[in-house]
Scaffold this active site. Structure first.
Site, short mmCIF file in Angstrom:
data_model
loop_
_atom_site.label_atom_id
_atom_site.label_comp_id
_atom_site.label_asym_id
_atom_site.label_seq_id
_atom_site.Cartn_x
_atom_site.Cartn_y
_atom_site.Cartn_z
N GLY A 172 -96.74 -31.03 -61.28
CA GLY A 172 -95.46 -30.56 -61.82
C GLY A 172 -95.30 -30.99 -63.26
O GLY A 172 -95.62 -32.13 -63.60
N VAL A 207 -103.94 -36.30 -79.13
CA VAL A 207 -104.68 -35.51 -80.12
C VAL A 207 -104.70 -36.23 -81.47
O VAL A 207 -105.77 -36.40 -82.09
CB VAL A 207 -104.06 -34.09 -80.25
CG1 VAL A 207 -104.67 -33.34 -81.43
CG2 VAL A 207 -104.28 -33.31 -78.95
N ARG A 254 -101.42 -26.48 -60.01
CA ARG A 254 -101.88 -27.22 -58.84
C ARG A 254 -103.14 -26.49 -58.40
O ARG A 254 -103.12 -25.28 -58.21
CB ARG A 254 -100.80 -27.26 -57.77
CG ARG A 254 -99.59 -28.08 -58.24
CD ARG A 254 -98.69 -28.47 -57.10
NE ARG A 254 -97.75 -29.51 -57.52
CZ ARG A 254 -96.48 -29.28 -57.90
NH1 ARG A 254 -96.02 -28.06 -57.90
NH2 ARG A 254 -95.71 -30.28 -58.27
N ASP A 292 -99.36 -38.64 -58.99
CA ASP A 292 -100.35 -39.32 -58.15
C ASP A 292 -101.49 -38.40 -57.71
O ASP A 292 -102.64 -38.82 -57.66
CB ASP A 292 -99.69 -40.02 -56.96
CG ASP A 292 -98.91 -39.06 -56.07
OD1 ASP A 292 -98.62 -37.93 -56.51
OD2 ASP A 292 -98.59 -39.45 -54.93
N THR A 298 -94.41 -37.37 -64.58
CA THR A 298 -93.71 -36.73 -63.46
C THR A 298 -92.25 -37.15 -63.50
O THR A 298 -91.95 -38.30 -63.80
CB THR A 298 -94.33 -37.10 -62.09
OG1 THR A 298 -93.42 -36.71 -61.05
CG2 THR A 298 -94.60 -38.58 -61.94
N ASP A 345 -90.49 -37.59 -61.01
CA ASP A 345 -90.13 -38.27 -59.76
C ASP A 345 -90.04 -39.80 -59.86
O ASP A 345 -89.42 -40.43 -59.01
CB ASP A 345 -91.15 -37.92 -58.66
CG ASP A 345 -91.18 -36.42 -58.35
OD1 ASP A 345 -90.19 -35.74 -58.65
OD2 ASP A 345 -92.20 -35.95 -57.83
N ASP A 378 -92.28 -41.84 -59.07
CA ASP A 378 -92.74 -42.28 -57.75
C ASP A 378 -94.03 -43.09 -57.79
O ASP A 378 -94.67 -43.29 -56.75
CB ASP A 378 -92.91 -41.06 -56.83
CG ASP A 378 -93.88 -40.03 -57.40
OD1 ASP A 378 -94.26 -40.14 -58.58
OD2 ASP A 378 -94.28 -39.11 -56.66
N ARG A 430 -89.36 -35.36 -54.71
CA ARG A 430 -90.42 -35.28 -53.69
C ARG A 430 -90.13 -36.32 -52.60
O ARG A 430 -89.19 -36.14 -51.87
CB ARG A 430 -91.79 -35.46 -54.32
CG ARG A 430 -92.88 -34.89 -53.46
CD ARG A 430 -93.93 -34.10 -54.15
NE ARG A 430 -94.67 -34.81 -55.18
CZ ARG A 430 -95.88 -34.43 -55.60
NH1 ARG A 430 -96.47 -33.40 -55.06
NH2 ARG A 430 -96.48 -35.06 -56.58
P1 ADP Z 1 -98.92 -34.53 -59.09
O1 ADP Z 1 -100.05 -34.86 -59.96
O2 ADP Z 1 -97.67 -34.22 -59.84
O3 ADP Z 1 -98.72 -35.54 -57.98
P2 ADP Z 1 -100.13 -32.73 -57.14
O4 ADP Z 1 -100.05 -33.71 -56.01
O5 ADP Z 1 -99.75 -31.33 -56.86
O6 ADP Z 1 -99.22 -33.13 -58.40
O7 ADP Z 1 -101.61 -32.80 -57.70
C1 ADP Z 1 -101.98 -32.04 -58.83
C2 ADP Z 1 -103.42 -31.61 -58.69
O8 ADP Z 1 -104.26 -32.76 -58.66
C3 ADP Z 1 -103.77 -30.86 -57.40
O9 ADP Z 1 -103.40 -29.51 -57.44
C4 ADP Z 1 -105.26 -31.02 -57.38
O10 ADP Z 1 -105.89 -30.15 -58.29
C5 ADP Z 1 -105.43 -32.46 -57.90
N1 ADP Z 1 -105.54 -33.38 -56.75
C6 ADP Z 1 -104.55 -33.80 -55.94
N2 ADP Z 1 -105.02 -34.59 -54.97
C7 ADP Z 1 -106.35 -34.66 -55.15
C8 ADP Z 1 -107.42 -35.29 -54.46
N3 ADP Z 1 -107.22 -36.04 -53.37
N4 ADP Z 1 -108.67 -35.14 -54.94
C9 ADP Z 1 -108.90 -34.39 -56.04
N5 ADP Z 1 -107.94 -33.76 -56.73
C10 ADP Z 1 -106.68 -33.88 -56.30
O1 F6P Z 2 -93.29 -33.61 -58.56
C1 F6P Z 2 -92.30 -33.00 -59.33
C2 F6P Z 2 -91.47 -32.06 -58.50
O2 F6P Z 2 -90.48 -31.45 -59.32
C3 F6P Z 2 -90.82 -32.68 -57.26
O3 F6P Z 2 -89.65 -33.40 -57.58
C4 F6P Z 2 -90.56 -31.47 -56.41
O4 F6P Z 2 -90.54 -31.81 -55.04
C5 F6P Z 2 -91.74 -30.60 -56.72
O5 F6P Z 2 -92.28 -31.03 -57.97
C6 F6P Z 2 -91.42 -29.13 -56.81
O6 F6P Z 2 -92.59 -28.43 -56.98
P1 F6P Z 2 -92.67 -26.90 -57.46
O7 F6P Z 2 -92.44 -26.86 -58.92
O8 F6P Z 2 -94.05 -26.50 -57.10
O9 F6P Z 2 -91.61 -26.17 -56.72
#
Ligand code: ADP
Ligand code: F6P
Length: 319
Positions: free
Chosen positions: A11, A24, A72, A103, A125, A127, A129, A171
């Site tokens: 996100g 950069v 994602r 994360d 993020t 969040d 979190d 989240r």
């Molecule tokens: P955030 O980074 O905000 O927590 P996501 O959990 O959606 O968002 O993760 C972002 C992207 O990171 C995922 O779409 C994927 O490409 C990559 N990712 C997440 N978990 C894993 C994992 N266990 N191993 C490798 N890549 C991951």
């Molecule tokens: O991780 C950031 C966040 O905005 C969360 O607070 C929320 O649950 C989620 O992403 C929403 O995801 P999307 O933009 O895919 O609807």
């Protein structure tokens, strides 16, 4: 290190642009070439990569979103997907990578690090979190966006003598609800970290009304039941007209606050310094206003602590 890459993933969060700018400019200042990878790990797999120069990051420090775009990417979670990414990194001569995200993005970064690519994670993020850092980039801006809405809702709420449930993002983390609840003077805060009792929320609303309170704000973290059903239940139990506002993605946009711009600028610069020092698999954080870095695995294993003291304070201040 001659060439590094930078990407934003997961996100988006206000302040990501300020972090990209810092990466950069710090790299170029140190004679390192920077490649901008579009749409997170998607761009890495598909070779959607362009060299960045000083002006590629001009006029972005104050802008929300991310100029590199984000995504994602399910494919990157597979061994095959990551092999493609490693080939692309090789083709573009990218020896070090800065990943700005949450994360999930960090887990991907760590896997690249284990595969031999020097990788640094910057927490981006809304969040907040991630347990290892006091703040993530974007949280402060989101909080201020929420607060702006809380103030506006209070105005109309007081005029009508209503209760308002305001659902916010986060989240699985209640920080946005908790801190906006404290700063916004909410009567009740419902977060995933704490059990809640609808009857005591209703009791409080009635007590407030009886002592002349004109409005009541209930901050609700997303994912805890249905806000509209909760509103209906409160209305039935208290007789107080209750409205629901789901703030949604408005929380993810907007110009980053000074706090987020400064945090992002400091972290972006530190990421490049760590790469220059030959470090890899490190997550940058901030603790007591000092930048820190730690092993990404360790950072991800840490359990986020909910600030119970702040939660209790909100209860005292809203009696
Ligand atoms: P955030 O980074 O905000 O927590 P996501 O959990 O959606 O968002 O993760 C972002 C992207 O990171 C995922 O779409 C994927 O490409 C990559 N990712 C997440 N978990 C894993 C994992 N266990 N191993 C490798 N890549 C991951
Ligand atoms: O991780 C950031 C966040 O905005 C969360 O607070 C929320 O649950 C989620 O992403 C929403 O995801 P999307 O933009 O895919 O609807």
């Amino acid at each position: 290190m001659k060439t590094i890459g930078v990407l934003t993933s997961g996100g988006d969060a206000p302040g990501m642009n300020a972090a990209i700018r810092a990466v950069v400019r710090t790299a170029i200042y140190n004679g390192i070439k920077v490649m901008g990878i579009q749409q997170g790990y998607n761009g890495l797999i598909n070779g959607n990569i362009k060299e960045m120069d000083l002006s590629s990051v001009g006029d972005i420090i104050h802008r929300g979103g991310t100029i590199l775009r984000t995504a994602r990417c399910e494919e990157f979670k597979t061994e095959e997907g990551r092999q493609k990414a490693l080939t692309v990194l090789k083709v573009f001569g990218i020896e070090g990578l800065v990943v700005i995200g949450g994360d999930g993005s960090f887990q991907g970064a760590q896997k690249l690090s284990h595969a031999g690519i020097k990788t640094i994670g910057i927490p981006g993020t809304i969040d907040n979190d991630l347990a290892y850092t006091d703040y993530t980039i974007g949280f402060d801006t989101a909080l201020n966006t929420v607060l702006d809405s809380v103030s506006k809702i209070r105005d109309t709420s007081a005029s009508h003598g209503r209760a308002n449930i305001i659902e916010v993002m986060g989240r699985h983390c209640g920080d946005i609800a908790l801190y906006s609840g404290l700063a916004g003077g909410a009567e009740s805060i419902i977060v995933p970290e704490e059990d809640f009792d609808i009857d005591s929320i209703c009791k409080k609303l009635i007590q407030g009304k009886n002592r002349g309170k004109l409005h009541s704000i209930i901050m609700l973290a997303e994912g805890i039941g249905n806000a509209f059903e909760l509103g209906k239940e409160i209305e039935e139990k208290t007789g107080i007209e209750t409205r629901v506002t789901i703030l949604g993605h408005v929380q993810r946009g907007g110009s980053p606050t000074a706090f987020d711009r400064i945090l992002a600028s400091r972290m972006g610069a530190r990421a490049v310094e760590l790469l220059i020092e030959g470090k890899s698999g490190r997550a940058i954080g901030i603790r007591n206003n000092k930048l820190v870095d730690m092993d990404i695995d360790e950072a991800l294993e840490m359990e986020k602590k909910f600030d119970k003291d702040i939660y209790e304070l909100t209860k005292i201040l809203s009696i």
